[in-house]
Motif scaffolding. Structure first.
Motif, short mmCIF file in Angstrom:
data_model
loop_
_atom_site.label_atom_id
_atom_site.label_comp_id
_atom_site.label_asym_id
_atom_site.label_seq_id
_atom_site.Cartn_x
_atom_site.Cartn_y
_atom_site.Cartn_z
N LEU A 6 0.73 -0.90 0.02
CA LEU A 6 0.00 -0.02 -0.05
C LEU A 6 0.83 1.40 0.00
O LEU A 6 0.54 2.17 -0.79
CB LEU A 6 -1.00 -0.07 1.08
N THR A 7 2.03 1.25 0.83
CA THR A 7 2.74 2.52 0.92
C THR A 7 3.50 2.65 -0.37
O THR A 7 3.52 3.76 -0.97
CB THR A 7 4.10 2.37 1.88
N LEU A 10 1.00 4.19 -2.80
CA LEU A 10 0.56 5.54 -2.63
C LEU A 10 1.64 6.29 -2.95
O LEU A 10 1.27 7.54 -3.80
CB LEU A 10 0.45 5.64 -1.11
N VAL A 13 1.28 6.47 -7.11
CA VAL A 13 0.12 7.42 -7.37
C VAL A 13 0.45 8.90 -7.01
O VAL A 13 0.29 9.84 -8.02
CB VAL A 13 -1.17 7.15 -6.58
N VAL A 14 0.92 9.26 -6.12
CA VAL A 14 1.27 10.62 -5.82
C VAL A 14 2.44 11.24 -6.48
O VAL A 14 2.48 12.40 -7.10
CB VAL A 14 1.73 10.91 -4.36
N ALA A 112 -6.32 16.00 -2.75
CA ALA A 112 -6.44 14.55 -2.89
C ALA A 112 -4.94 13.82 -2.87
O ALA A 112 -4.82 12.84 -2.00
CB ALA A 112 -7.38 13.96 -4.22
N ALA A 113 -4.06 14.57 -3.43
CA ALA A 113 -2.67 13.74 -3.36
C ALA A 113 -2.25 13.99 -2.08
O ALA A 113 -1.39 13.12 -1.48
CB ALA A 113 -1.71 14.49 -4.37
N LEU A 116 -3.20 11.54 0.16
CA LEU A 116 -2.86 10.17 -0.07
C LEU A 116 -1.43 10.19 0.55
O LEU A 116 -1.01 9.05 1.19
CB LEU A 116 -2.76 9.86 -1.37
N VAL A 119 -1.51 9.59 4.21
CA VAL A 119 -1.48 8.19 4.73
C VAL A 119 -0.32 7.27 4.42
O VAL A 119 0.33 6.63 5.40
CB VAL A 119 -2.75 7.34 3.72
N ALA A 120 0.53 7.66 3.40
CA ALA A 120 1.83 7.18 3.24
C ALA A 120 2.66 7.72 4.31
O ALA A 120 3.52 6.60 4.82
CB ALA A 120 2.51 7.51 1.90
#
Length: 129
Positions: A6-7, A10, A13-14, A112-113, A116, A119-120
């Motif tokens: 997941l990390t 993320l 994506v970013v 939004a980024a 994320l 969260v990372a």
């Protein structure tokens, strides 16, 4: 472990969100589409250079985040760089009146980024704790 995947996802994506505007550096004709500003007129060369330079800097942030996705030792510096980059843009965008819709779209994407990225950051912090 699923948190590692997941990390990584993320960061990818970013990183992509920051890397994509880099196209403007190589294709200045995309400036109007990306930012909703005209690059025609007597002072357009200055604006074009500034926006292309912005694109290069965003590309560097994007590359750093993509590298950090696969090189854990780069994650903290990339988180800081990405957070400062997007956070400063948001600060400027939301304290400047009368921005066009395209610029506000960029700001919403950055919100939004950053979410994320937060969260990372939490996942990185938990793994390092």
């Amino acid at each position: 472990m699923w948190t590692d995947r997941l990390t990584t996802a993320l960061f990818v994506v970013v990183g992509a969100v920051n890397l994509l505007p880099g196209v403007v550096a190589l294709a200045p004709s995309r400036i109007t589409t990306a930012y909703g500003v005209s690059i025609d007129g007597p002072d357009s060369a200055d604006l074009t250079v500034l926006l292309r330079h912005r694109a290069v800097l965003l590309g560097l942030v994007g590359i750093a985040l993509l590298c950090a996705a696969f090189i854990p030792s780069l994650r903290v510096p990339a988180l800081i760089g990405g957070g400062v980059s997007m956070g400063s843009f948001l600060l400027l965008a939301y304290t400047t009146p009368a921005l066009n819709d395209a610029t506000m779209r960029v700001a919403r994407i950055d919100i939004a980024a950053i979410a994320l990225l937060v969260v990372a950051a939490v996942l990185v912090w938990r793994k390092n704790a």
